[in-house]
Enzyme design. Structure first.
Site, mmCIF file in Angstrom:
data_model
loop_
_atom_site.group_PDB
_atom_site.id
_atom_site.type_symbol
_atom_site.label_atom_id
_atom_site.label_comp_id
_atom_site.label_asym_id
_atom_site.label_seq_id
_atom_site.Cartn_x
_atom_site.Cartn_y
_atom_site.Cartn_z
ATOM 1 C CE1 TYR A 127 9.742 12.806 45.923
ATOM 2 C CE2 TYR A 127 8.934 10.883 44.751
ATOM 3 C CZ TYR A 127 8.698 12.092 45.363
ATOM 4 O OH TYR A 127 7.424 12.589 45.408
ATOM 5 C CE LYS A 134 12.690 26.799 53.582
ATOM 6 N NZ LYS A 134 11.697 27.861 53.778
ATOM 7 C CG ASP A 179 8.829 29.233 52.260
ATOM 8 O OD1 ASP A 179 9.556 29.519 51.279
ATOM 9 O OD2 ASP A 179 9.120 29.574 53.428
ATOM 10 C CG ASP A 210 5.240 14.790 44.745
ATOM 11 O OD1 ASP A 210 4.509 14.440 43.803
ATOM 12 O OD2 ASP A 210 5.055 14.456 45.926
ATOM 13 C CG ASP A 262 -0.410 16.690 43.584
ATOM 14 O OD1 ASP A 262 0.063 16.242 42.510
ATOM 15 O OD2 ASP A 262 -1.052 16.002 44.390
HETATM 16 C C1 IPM Z 1 3.713 11.824 41.080
HETATM 17 C C2 IPM Z 1 3.318 10.883 42.204
HETATM 18 C C3 IPM Z 1 4.512 10.011 42.561
HETATM 19 C C4 IPM Z 1 5.617 10.914 43.063
HETATM 20 C C5 IPM Z 1 4.209 8.892 43.571
HETATM 21 C C6 IPM Z 1 3.038 8.043 43.123
HETATM 22 C C7 IPM Z 1 5.416 8.042 43.850
HETATM 23 O O1 IPM Z 1 2.837 11.573 43.305
HETATM 24 O O2 IPM Z 1 3.997 11.333 39.972
HETATM 25 O O3 IPM Z 1 3.754 13.028 41.303
HETATM 26 O O4 IPM Z 1 5.654 11.236 44.259
HETATM 27 O O5 IPM Z 1 6.464 11.281 42.263
HETATM 28 MN MN MN Z 2 2.814 13.714 43.056
#
Ligand code: IPM
Ligand code: MN
Length: 363
Positions: A142, A190, A222, A246, A250
Site C-alpha cells: 500500500y 505467502k 490462499d 484487506d 472482507d
Molecule cells: C479498508 C478499505 C481500504 C483499504 C480502502 C478504502 C483504501 O478497503 O479499510 O479495508 O484497502 O485498506
Molecule cells: Mn478493505
C-alpha cells in the site's frame, strides 16, 4: 471522566450511523457521569467537496488533539468509475492511517447465535465462530516505494516493503491478544513466494520464544482464504500484512452473515481510530435504512480500549443484544419487518439510559 473524541462522519451512510453512535455517547455521559468533548472533522469526498483535500490539515489537528477518533466511512460513487481522478476519497483514509501512525487494524469476527441463518455458510459452520484479525495497516504494498509507471507509461509497478520494526510492533499486539483469548495465533503470509513474507515468518519465529503458552501456526494466504470458509471456528487470532489483511477481512466480515454488526479499531502507539467495517454503502445513504450497530459497537471498542471504560462498553454490548433479541433490526437482517437506522439507535441509547444494570442481569 473527561475525554476528547474526534468525530469524522465521512461519506455515504457514515453521517447517519455516526449520529446513532453519538446518541449512545450522550446516553453514556449522562448515565455514568462522564464528559465527552466532541470535535467534528471533514474527511473523504465530503472533505474534497469542501476543501479540495481528502484529509484536510484541520482534521488532522482535531485528531491529534483528541483521545480517540470515531470514524464513519469514506468513498463516493462519483470517483469509482474515474481512474484518472487526481484526488480520491480513499487517499484521505490512507493519509490518515500513515500520518497518525495507525498501524494495527483489529477486526473481531463473532457470530451471533440468533443470526446464524443469515450466514452464506451452513449454520453449523458459523456457530461459535470467534476470531480476531490483526492486519498491519501502514506498510507493505500500500505504501512501498517506488511505485508508478515507466517512461512509456505501458508498464506499472508497486513495491512491497516491510521492516522488522513494523512487524514486531503489531505482532506483539497479536501475541498478547492470543494470550488473553484461546492461546492460538495464525500468521497468514505467502512465504513460499515473497521475501517480505519470509521476513514476517523469521521475525515471528524469533518472538515466539517470549510467548511459550501460545500455539503458533503459519498458513499461506490462499489456504487461509479456503479454511475460513471450510472451518472458520479453527481460528483464534490471525496476524497478517496489509494487502492480505484487506482481502481476508472482507471475506471474514461476511461469514457471520452480519457485516452491519462488525466494528473495528485501527490502533496506533498513542492514538486509535474506531470505525464500522461496512464502508460508505452509497446505495442506501440518507434513507434511514443503514445498520448503525457496527458504528455503535465501534464506539464500545473506543470506550474500552482508548478510555478504559469497560462497564460502559459492556452496557453498549447489552444494548445490542437487547435489539437482536427483540428483532429491532434494520432491513438487511430483518427484511420482513425492518426498523430504521434511527429506531435501532434510539433503542440502544434508550437501553443504556434506562437501568441497564438491572436489565442486563438476564444475559
Ligand atoms: C479498508 C478499505 C481500504 C483499504 C480502502 C478504502 C483504501 O478497503 O479499510 O479495508 O484497502 O485498506
Ligand atoms: Mn478493505
Amino acid at each position: 471522566m473527561k475525554a476528547k473524541i474526534a468525530v469524522l462522519p465521512g461519506d455515504g451512510i457514515g453521517p447517519e450511523v455516526i449520529a446513532q453512535a453519538l446518541k449512545c455517547v450522550h446516553a453514556i455521559e449522562k448515565k455514568y457521569d462522564h464528559q465527552f468533548e466532541l470535535h467534528e472533522g471533514l474527511i473523504g469526498a465530503a472533505a474534497i467537496d469542501a476543501t479540495g483535500e481528502p484529509f484536510p490539515s484541520n482534521t488532522k489537528k482535531i485528531c491529534l488533539d483528541s483521545d480517540a477518533i470515531l470514524f464513519g466511512a469514506i468513498g463516493h460513487p462519483k470517483y469509482d468509475n474515474d481512474p484518472s481522478a487526481k484526488v480520491r476519497p480513499e487517499q484521505g483514509l490512507l493519509a490518515m492511517r500513515k500520518e497518525l501512525g495507525l498501524f494495527a487494524n483489529i477486526r473481531p469476527v463473532k457470530s451471533y447465535p440468533q443470526l446464524l441463518h443469515m450466514s452464506p455458510l451452513k449454520e453449523e459452520k458459523v456457530r461459535d465462530v470467534d476470531f480476531v484479525v490483526f492486519r498491519e495497516l501502514t506498510g507493505g504494498i500500500y505504501f512501498g516505494q517506488p511505485r508508478g509507471r515507466n517512461e512509456a507509461g505501458d508498464t506499472a509497478f508497486d513495491t512491497c516493503v516491510y521492516s522488522k520494526v513494523e512487524i514486531i510492533r503489531i505482532a506483539k499486539m497479536a501475541f498478547e491478544a492470543a494470550s488473553n483469548r484461546r492461546g492460538h495465533l495464525t500468521l497468514v503470509d505467502k512465504a513460499n513466494v515473497l521475501a517480505t513474507s519470509r521476513l514476517w515468518r523469521e521475525t515471528i519465529q524469533e518472538m515466539a520464544g517470549s510467548y511459550p503458552d501460545i500455539t503458533l501456526e503459519y498458513m499461506y494466504v490462499d489456504n487461509a482464504a479456503m479454511q475460513m470458509i471450510q472451518n472458520p471456528r479453527r481460528f483464534d487470532v490471525i496476524l497478517t500484512e496489509n494487502m492480505f489483511g484487506d482481502i481476508i477481512t472482507d471475506e471474514a466480515s461476511v461469514i457471520t452473515g452480519s457485516m452491519g454488526l462488525l466494528p473495528s479499531a485501527s490502533a496506533g502507539a498513542s492514538l486509535s481510530l474506531y470505525e464500522p467495517i461496512h464502508g460508505s454503502y452509497p446505495e442506501v445513504a440518507g434513507m434511514n435504512k443503514a445498520n448503525p450497530i457496527a458504528a455503535i459497537l465501534s464506539l464500545a471498542m473506543l470506550l474500552e480500549y482508548s478510555l478504559d471504560l469497560t462497564v460502559e462498553a459492556e452496557a453498549i454490548h447489552h444494548g445490542v443484544v437487547h435489539c437482536i433479541d427483540r428483532n429491532i433490526l434494520t432491513e438487511e437482517l430483518l427484511p420482513e419487518n425492518p426498523s430504521s437506522t434511527e429506531q435501532v439507535g434510539d433503542a440502544i441509547a434508550g437501553f443504556i439510559a434506562a437501568d441497564s444494570v438491572i436489565q442486563t442481569k438476564s444475559y
